[in-house]
Design an enzyme around this catalytic site. Sequence first.
Site, short mmCIF file in Angstrom:
data_model
loop_
_atom_site.label_atom_id
_atom_site.label_comp_id
_atom_site.label_asym_id
_atom_site.label_seq_id
_atom_site.Cartn_x
_atom_site.Cartn_y
_atom_site.Cartn_z
N CYS A 37 -41.42 38.12 -45.83
CA CYS A 37 -41.88 39.16 -46.74
C CYS A 37 -41.01 40.40 -46.62
O CYS A 37 -40.40 40.65 -45.57
CB CYS A 37 -43.31 39.53 -46.42
N TYR A 60 -45.33 24.75 -49.79
CA TYR A 60 -45.60 25.59 -48.61
C TYR A 60 -46.98 25.29 -48.04
O TYR A 60 -47.99 25.45 -48.73
CB TYR A 60 -45.48 27.06 -49.07
N HIS A 103 -48.91 28.99 -41.99
CA HIS A 103 -49.55 30.26 -41.65
C HIS A 103 -51.03 30.32 -42.00
O HIS A 103 -51.61 31.39 -42.04
CB HIS A 103 -48.81 31.43 -42.35
N ASP A 163 -46.48 32.33 -35.41
CA ASP A 163 -45.12 32.10 -35.89
C ASP A 163 -44.25 33.33 -35.59
O ASP A 163 -43.15 33.20 -35.05
CB ASP A 163 -45.17 31.82 -37.40
#
Length: 690
Positions: A29, A168, A171, A264
């Site tokens: 991000c 995806y 997370h 992560d």
Amino acid sequence: MTNKYDVLFEPVQIGPVTAKNRFYQVPHCTGMGYLRPRAEAAVRAMKAEGGWGVVSSQETEIHPTSDLSPCPENRLWDDRDIPALRLMSDAIHEKDSLAAIQLAHNGYHAYNNASRAPLLAPSDISLHNLNPKQARGMDKEDIRNLRKWHRDAARRAREAGFDIVYVYAGHCMTLVQHFLLPRLNDRTDEYGGSLENRARLMRELLEETKEEIGDDCAVAMRFAVDEMMGVDGMQAAEEGRAIVEMLAELPDLWDVNVSDWSNDSATSRFAPNEGYQTPYIEFVKQVTTKPVVAVGRLTSPDLMVSMVNRGIVDFIGAARPSIADPFIPNKIKEGRIEEIRECIGCNICVSADNLAVPIRCTQNPTMGEEWRRGWHPEKIDPKGEEEAALVIGAGPSGLECAMQLARRGYHVTLAEASSELGGRARLEAKLTGLNAWKRVVDHRVYDLQQRGNVEIFLESDLSADQVVELGIPNVFVATGSSWRSDGLGRHSRTKIPNSGKLRLIAPDDIMLGKLPTDGPVLIYDDEQIYLGGVLAEHLNENGIEVIFVTPATMVSPWTESTLEQGRIQKSLIDRGVTLRISHSLQSIDETGCTLGCVYSGKDQKVECSSILLVTERVRNCTLFNEVEKFQEAKPEQFKTLKLIGDAASPGLIVDAVFSGHMAARHFEADPDLEADEYFQREIINLEDGS
Ligand code: ADP
Ligand code: SF4
């Protein structure tokens, strides 16, 4: 001539496309996204210029039912979003790298606060954040719609110029992963129950993405193989492995990691070693022939080579290391390894995304400023007419300012009062868990030492007279700040009554190794950022009993933004630190303190042998004020007199570095820039009516 790093520069095929080397900037991000597309493109372009073979976007919402507002991620809701993303892929291609895009439907991890759409999940469920809504379990039509949205987004991604398109499941942030997890998926149809059923959506999206765009674009699978929750979540040794085995040859690339984001992107405070994800992901290459990328704050070229040679990965994945130094690949290629600005694992970059503002980095002050200020991490304008500059104080701000002024070609005199360089960064790095923070100092000191135009004076506590005597016309004052000892802070704006009989310890005493010999030490953390919690861990680590008091409702609340708060509170509890949350310090007497509940005002007496106040800092600007007075009387003496870093505005280390960098860049620059450090903005075009 070959060298040991050549293996990192071998091309690798990913389905129909080929990466020029093994350096792979995985999606991360930026706080820019659809709101700031030019800035976003410039961040990615800088990575491409720095030599990354693949440069990825951040997550890209595929539909208004996956609305992450206020966080500005990328969007591909419809065709009108294509041009903004085209800016990014064009910018990446211009520098000869492959462009990847991470498509995402965030399911019950979305907020939908702006779109006001209903939230979607495999089964009915409350939102994990404190959002007063529940997500609905998707019916068959919802699933058909989702597959269509993903297919449409894949087609748009190809039209937007991307070479690699992601499915995806990581997370705990996307529907594909939510379907995999029994605790989130209690469906009884063909999308629930057995692992094969729970993985059905993942398989369908991979197949359909390949069908839609697979001739031209590679299809990547980002998959969290382990949730680090033990038997309560997915484990690499069990279903994590089984899923990779089941779908092994379906994607063109496996991008594997651990979940959730805090695992992560673990900070160096809690995951000190590079490559900390390797034990979880190392099985992947054994069960697929497709290329594998993995991360783990990888900055050391030797470790990168060994991970490739040991058959653990094909690509060196990086988010944070590529933020701290977008030029890692080129520096390795050119044998400039000592010049790599190593990530310190502080997660200030992450905090920016959590605050929905443009990305920043402690080590790389140009990160996020590529477009709006035109800053480049490796380039800076040469000096103007002036020849020399004096920098006073060698904390993060003074070091950065001196380094950039020296890079510009000025003769730089750096004066530091103490016997060591580094200021607060050097001191804080001595505390438990913060060792990696010394990289802030090491990088800058190494750079300064390479230059012939820098003179460094230690143990030079300059007075105003001495500054005048030195006769250097351009002065940058980076004298930092000191912790208050009177208790003023966020909660209390009056001095805390103190009998003066109890031993008072300053945070700097602990950092300088002057530890108390007895306890308990009462730490009063009214700053509520990170230092109070670190000091508590450090004293406990050194066998000293600690009572931790804060007016906040939790320990170190600011660290929620760096994904650390839960770990810090757990650490203090596990260590047996006594916590007095939601209490303020009322008074200090001979034997201890009186605390008051911040809600009820109810008092309680706590005995302790000493008190450590972490409340607020006082700016060290006496020297600056005196020199300024002199300048007012004799204006010809100084051409530049600038206060920077914590002495100008106490903040985080990232702010001090930024302030030093900006002062060096703006010195002798266009006076309009000095008008006060403005930047370009991306203004919405009202003309086209769309
Ligand atoms: P910042 O975060 O703004 O860089 P720091 O507190 O880390 O601030 O660093 C300030 C540095 O300035 C410290 O190393 C301190 O020893 C030094 N310093 C303070 N006053 C003087 C002075 N009068 N002369 C030289 N160095 C000084
Ligand atoms: Fe690394 Fe900190 Fe920079 Fe993030 S902000 S890239 S964690 S140094």
